[in-house]
Every structure is written in structure tokens, then in C-alpha cells.
Design a protein around this motif. Structure first.
Motif, PDB file in Angstrom:
ATOM      1  N   LEU A  38       0.842  -1.363  -0.002  1.00 45.60           N
ATOM      2  CA  LEU A  38      -0.067   0.163  -0.081  1.00 45.60           C
ATOM      3  C   LEU A  38       0.833   1.215   0.003  1.00 45.60           C
ATOM      4  CD1 LEU A  38      -2.583  -0.936   2.566  1.00 45.60           C
ATOM      5  CD2 LEU A  38      -2.775  -0.942   0.201  1.00 45.60           C
ATOM      6  N   ASP A  39       0.515   2.339  -0.551  1.00 47.67           N
ATOM      7  CA  ASP A  39       1.063   3.603  -0.768  1.00 47.67           C
ATOM      8  C   ASP A  39       0.675   4.486   0.710  1.00 47.67           C
ATOM      9  OD1 ASP A  39       2.253   5.987  -1.176  1.00 47.67           O
ATOM     10  OD2 ASP A  39       1.205   6.213  -3.194  1.00 47.67           O
ATOM     11  N   SER A  40       1.519   4.906   1.473  1.00 50.51           N
ATOM     12  CA  SER A  40       1.338   5.522   2.463  1.00 50.51           C
ATOM     13  C   SER A  40       0.974   6.917   2.249  1.00 50.51           C
ATOM     14  CB  SER A  40       2.804   5.745   3.527  1.00 50.51           C
ATOM     15  OG  SER A  40       3.650   6.554   2.786  1.00 50.51           O
ATOM     16  N   LYS A  41       0.974   7.430   1.068  1.00 51.25           N
ATOM     17  CA  LYS A  41       0.381   8.764   0.839  1.00 51.25           C
ATOM     18  C   LYS A  41      -1.110   8.580   0.193  1.00 51.25           C
ATOM     19  CE  LYS A  41       5.059  10.401  -0.831  1.00 51.25           C
ATOM     20  NZ  LYS A  41       5.943  10.392  -1.789  1.00 51.25           N
ATOM     21  N   LYS A  42      -1.555   7.517   0.019  1.00 51.25           N
ATOM     22  CA  LYS A  42      -3.002   7.189  -0.497  1.00 51.25           C
ATOM     23  C   LYS A  42      -3.567   6.517   0.678  1.00 51.25           C
ATOM     24  CE  LYS A  42      -1.686   6.893  -5.291  1.00 51.25           C
ATOM     25  NZ  LYS A  42      -1.787   6.305  -6.784  1.00 51.25           N
ATOM     26  N   THR A  43      -3.155   5.992   1.627  1.00 47.88           N
ATOM     27  CA  THR A  43      -3.771   5.267   2.575  1.00 47.88           C
ATOM     28  C   THR A  43      -3.605   5.808   3.806  1.00 47.88           C
ATOM     29  OG1 THR A  43      -3.376   3.115   1.205  1.00 47.88           O
ATOM     30  CG2 THR A  43      -4.149   2.598   3.439  1.00 47.88           C
ATOM     31  N   SER A  44      -4.514   6.316   4.589  1.00 46.45           N
ATOM     32  CA  SER A  44      -4.233   6.830   6.047  1.00 46.45           C
ATOM     33  C   SER A  44      -4.494   5.552   6.970  1.00 46.45           C
ATOM     34  CB  SER A  44      -5.318   7.913   6.411  1.00 46.45           C
ATOM     35  OG  SER A  44      -6.628   7.221   6.428  1.00 46.45           O
ATOM     36  N   VAL A  45      -3.833   5.845   8.250  1.00 46.52           N
ATOM     37  CA  VAL A  45      -3.999   5.003   9.230  1.00 46.52           C
ATOM     38  C   VAL A  45      -5.403   4.621   9.566  1.00 46.52           C
ATOM     39  CG1 VAL A  45      -3.552   4.475  11.786  1.00 46.52           C
ATOM     40  CG2 VAL A  45      -1.968   5.971  10.373  1.00 46.52           C
ATOM     41  N   GLU A  46      -6.299   5.521   9.613  1.00 48.63           N
ATOM     42  CA  GLU A  46      -7.689   5.110   9.649  1.00 48.63           C
ATOM     43  C   GLU A  46      -8.196   4.162   8.773  1.00 48.63           C
ATOM     44  OE1 GLU A  46      -6.570   8.155   9.790  1.00 48.63           O
ATOM     45  OE2 GLU A  46      -6.537   8.797  11.778  1.00 48.63           O
ATOM     46  N   GLU A  47      -7.981   4.330   7.334  1.00 51.23           N
ATOM     47  CA  GLU A  47      -8.347   3.541   6.500  1.00 51.23           C
ATOM     48  C   GLU A  47      -7.920   2.233   6.377  1.00 51.23           C
ATOM     49  OE1 GLU A  47      -9.107   6.246   2.665  1.00 51.23           O
ATOM     50  OE2 GLU A  47      -6.875   6.066   3.080  1.00 51.23           O
ATOM     51  N   LEU A  48      -6.665   1.957   6.758  1.00 48.90           N
ATOM     52  CA  LEU A  48      -5.737   0.594   6.944  1.00 48.90           C
ATOM     53  C   LEU A  48      -6.494   0.006   8.079  1.00 48.90           C
ATOM     54  CD1 LEU A  48      -3.670  -1.323   6.232  1.00 48.90           C
ATOM     55  CD2 LEU A  48      -2.322  -0.185   8.108  1.00 48.90           C
ATOM     56  N   PHE A  49      -6.547   0.438   9.150  1.00 51.31           N
ATOM     57  CA  PHE A  49      -7.312  -0.248  10.360  1.00 51.31           C
ATOM     58  C   PHE A  49      -8.647  -0.697  10.261  1.00 51.31           C
ATOM     59  CE2 PHE A  49      -3.406   0.927  12.278  1.00 51.31           C
ATOM     60  CZ  PHE A  49      -2.726  -0.042  12.564  1.00 51.31           C
ATOM     61  N   THR A  50      -9.358   0.295   9.499  1.00 59.21           N
ATOM     62  CA  THR A  50     -10.852  -0.001   9.432  1.00 59.21           C
ATOM     63  C   THR A  50     -10.905  -1.254   8.199  1.00 59.21           C
ATOM     64  OG1 THR A  50     -11.454   2.356   9.653  1.00 59.21           O
ATOM     65  CG2 THR A  50     -12.903   0.902   8.326  1.00 59.21           C
ATOM     66  N   ASP A  51     -10.136  -1.241   7.154  1.00 55.05           N
ATOM     67  CA  ASP A  51     -10.143  -2.367   6.268  1.00 55.05           C
ATOM     68  C   ASP A  51      -9.777  -3.708   6.992  1.00 55.05           C
ATOM     69  OD1 ASP A  51     -10.924  -0.646   4.185  1.00 55.05           O
ATOM     70  OD2 ASP A  51      -8.875  -0.430   3.155  1.00 55.05           O
ATOM     71  N   LEU A  52      -8.835  -3.444   7.697  1.00 56.48           N
ATOM     72  CA  LEU A  52      -8.269  -4.790   8.563  1.00 56.48           C
ATOM     73  C   LEU A  52      -9.431  -5.134   9.361  1.00 56.48           C
ATOM     74  CD1 LEU A  52      -4.721  -4.147   9.340  1.00 56.48           C
ATOM     75  CD2 LEU A  52      -5.295  -5.787   7.768  1.00 56.48           C
ATOM     76  N   SER A  53     -10.038  -4.313  10.044  1.00 56.60           N
ATOM     77  CA  SER A  53     -11.175  -4.682  11.140  1.00 56.60           C
ATOM     78  C   SER A  53     -12.322  -5.238  10.133  1.00 56.60           C
ATOM     79  CB  SER A  53     -11.696  -3.317  11.758  1.00 56.60           C
ATOM     80  OG  SER A  53     -12.825  -3.775  12.660  1.00 56.60           O
ATOM     81  N   ASN A  54     -12.687  -4.669   8.972  1.00 57.78           N
ATOM     82  CA  ASN A  54     -13.652  -5.346   8.319  1.00 57.78           C
ATOM     83  C   ASN A  54     -13.584  -6.514   7.813  1.00 57.78           C
ATOM     84  OD1 ASN A  54     -15.239  -2.845   8.665  1.00 57.78           O
ATOM     85  ND2 ASN A  54     -14.602  -1.912   6.780  1.00 57.78           N
ATOM     86  N   PHE A  55     -12.061  -6.862   7.123  1.00 59.28           N
ATOM     87  CA  PHE A  55     -11.714  -8.134   6.638  1.00 59.28           C
ATOM     88  C   PHE A  55     -11.965  -9.316   8.043  1.00 59.28           C
ATOM     89  CE2 PHE A  55      -8.662 -11.363   6.499  1.00 59.28           C
ATOM     90  CZ  PHE A  55      -8.870 -12.011   5.349  1.00 59.28           C
ATOM     91  N   ARG A  56     -11.382  -8.765   9.097  1.00 57.59           N
ATOM     92  CA  ARG A  56     -11.356  -9.802  10.172  1.00 57.59           C
ATOM     93  C   ARG A  56     -12.854 -10.042  10.661  1.00 57.59           C
ATOM     94  NH1 ARG A  56     -12.587  -9.274  15.502  1.00 57.59           N
ATOM     95  NH2 ARG A  56     -11.779 -10.777  16.882  1.00 57.59           N
ATOM     96  N   THR A  57     -13.738  -9.222  10.388  1.00 66.27           N
ATOM     97  CA  THR A  57     -15.312  -9.245  10.748  1.00 66.27           C
ATOM     98  C   THR A  57     -15.852 -10.270   9.736  1.00 66.27           C
ATOM     99  OG1 THR A  57     -15.333  -7.081  12.001  1.00 66.27           O
ATOM    100  CG2 THR A  57     -17.381  -8.312  11.488  1.00 66.27           C
ATOM    101  N   MET A  58     -15.673  -9.970   8.813  1.00 67.23           N
ATOM    102  CA  MET A  58     -16.150 -10.899   7.599  1.00 67.23           C
ATOM    103  C   MET A  58     -15.736 -12.063   7.609  1.00 67.23           C
ATOM    104  SD  MET A  58     -16.811  -8.188   4.353  1.00 67.23           S
ATOM    105  CE  MET A  58     -15.003  -7.590   4.253  1.00 67.23           C
ATOM    106  N   PHE A  59     -14.350 -12.456   7.741  1.00 60.57           N
ATOM    107  CA  PHE A  59     -13.435 -13.798   7.945  1.00 60.57           C
ATOM    108  C   PHE A  59     -14.270 -14.494   8.987  1.00 60.57           C
ATOM    109  CE2 PHE A  59     -10.228 -16.481   9.335  1.00 60.57           C
ATOM    110  CZ  PHE A  59     -10.331 -17.164   8.310  1.00 60.57           C
ATOM    111  N   LEU A  60     -14.453 -13.847  10.136  1.00 60.24           N
ATOM    112  CA  LEU A  60     -15.068 -14.570  11.374  1.00 60.24           C
ATOM    113  C   LEU A  60     -16.697 -14.887  11.031  1.00 60.24           C
ATOM    114  CD1 LEU A  60     -13.610 -12.589  14.469  1.00 60.24           C
ATOM    115  CD2 LEU A  60     -12.938 -14.700  13.485  1.00 60.24           C
ATOM    116  N   VAL A  61     -17.240 -14.199  10.426  1.00 60.28           N
ATOM    117  CA  VAL A  61     -18.708 -14.511  10.136  1.00 60.28           C
ATOM    118  C   VAL A  61     -18.778 -15.398   9.099  1.00 60.28           C
ATOM    119  CG1 VAL A  61     -20.571 -13.351   8.993  1.00 60.28           C
ATOM    120  CG2 VAL A  61     -19.564 -12.090  10.636  1.00 60.28           C
ATOM    121  N   SER A  62     -17.951 -15.611   8.282  1.00 63.46           N
ATOM    122  CA  SER A  62     -17.931 -16.366   7.043  1.00 63.46           C
ATOM    123  C   SER A  62     -17.489 -17.786   7.586  1.00 63.46           C
ATOM    124  CB  SER A  62     -17.166 -16.169   5.861  1.00 63.46           C
ATOM    125  OG  SER A  62     -15.624 -16.391   6.299  1.00 63.46           O
ATOM    126  N   GLY A  63     -16.788 -17.860   8.554  1.00 59.35           N
ATOM    127  CA  GLY A  63     -16.336 -19.172   9.187  1.00 59.35           C
ATOM    128  C   GLY A  63     -17.583 -19.676  10.052  1.00 59.35           C
TER     129      GLY A  63
END
Length: 99
Positions: free
Chosen positions: A63-88
Motif C-alpha cells: 500500500l502507498d502511505s500517501k494514499k492510505t491513511s492509518v484510519e483506512e488501513l485499520f478500518t479495512d483490516l477490522s472489516n476483513f477480520r469481521t467478515m472472515f469470522l462471520v464467514s467461518g
């Protein structure tokens, strides 16, 4: 924070010693200043380490640090984790219902 600590240290250097021997203001403030400086240095080290780890994570995910904020990165990781757990949970439910 750095500027405030420097200002406090400057003020303590220029502050005259009290005539009253029981007035411990300068001594207490000097002690506080020393402790605050130590804590500030620790905080700066932690901040630097966090920046390095964040940059390493961005590099890992390409990821490009100039295009991805800290908030966006951790929001995406949190959403991925939630969807992964729900799919399991869904796959476990589906396998139980088919048996």
C-alpha cells in the motif's frame, strides 16, 4: 510538547531561588521537569517505533502511505477480520444443517 518542556526548563533556570527555605516549588518543579523529560523521550521512541511498524505493514500489503491513511488501513483490516469470522461461523452452521 517539546517546546513546552524547553520553556519549563528555561523558566526554572531563570526563576530565582525562594528566600523561604520551606518553599519547595522550584525543587518540585525541577523534579517534575526531569520526570516529564524522561517520559517524553519514551513517548518519542514509542512513536518512532509505531511509525516504523506502520510503514512495514504498508510495505507488506503493498500500500502507498500517501494514499492510505492509518484510519483506512485499520478500518479495512477490522472489516476483513469481521467478515472472515462471520464467514467461518456461516460455514460451521451450514455444515451442521446439512448433516
Amino acid at each position: 510538547m517539546e517546546r513546552q518542556l524547553v520553556q519549563l526548563e528555561r523558566d526554572l533556570d531563570t526563576f530565582s531561588s525562594p528566600d523561604d527555605s520551606e518553599d519547595l516549588f522550584t525543587a518540585k518543579m525541577s523534579s517534575f521537569s526531569t520526570l516529564a523529560r524522561e517520559q517524553y523521550q519514551k513517548l518519542m521512541i514509542m512513536h518512532s517505533n509505531m511509525g516504523t511498524l506502520y510503514q512495514n505493514m504498508l510495505d507488506y500489503f503493498a500500500l502507498d502511505s500517501k494514499k492510505t491513511s492509518v484510519e483506512e488501513l485499520f478500518t479495512d483490516l477490522s472489516n476483513f477480520r469481521t467478515m472472515f469470522l462471520v464467514s467461518g461461523d456461516l460455514s460451521v452452521c451450514l455444515s451442521i444443517s446439512t448433516n
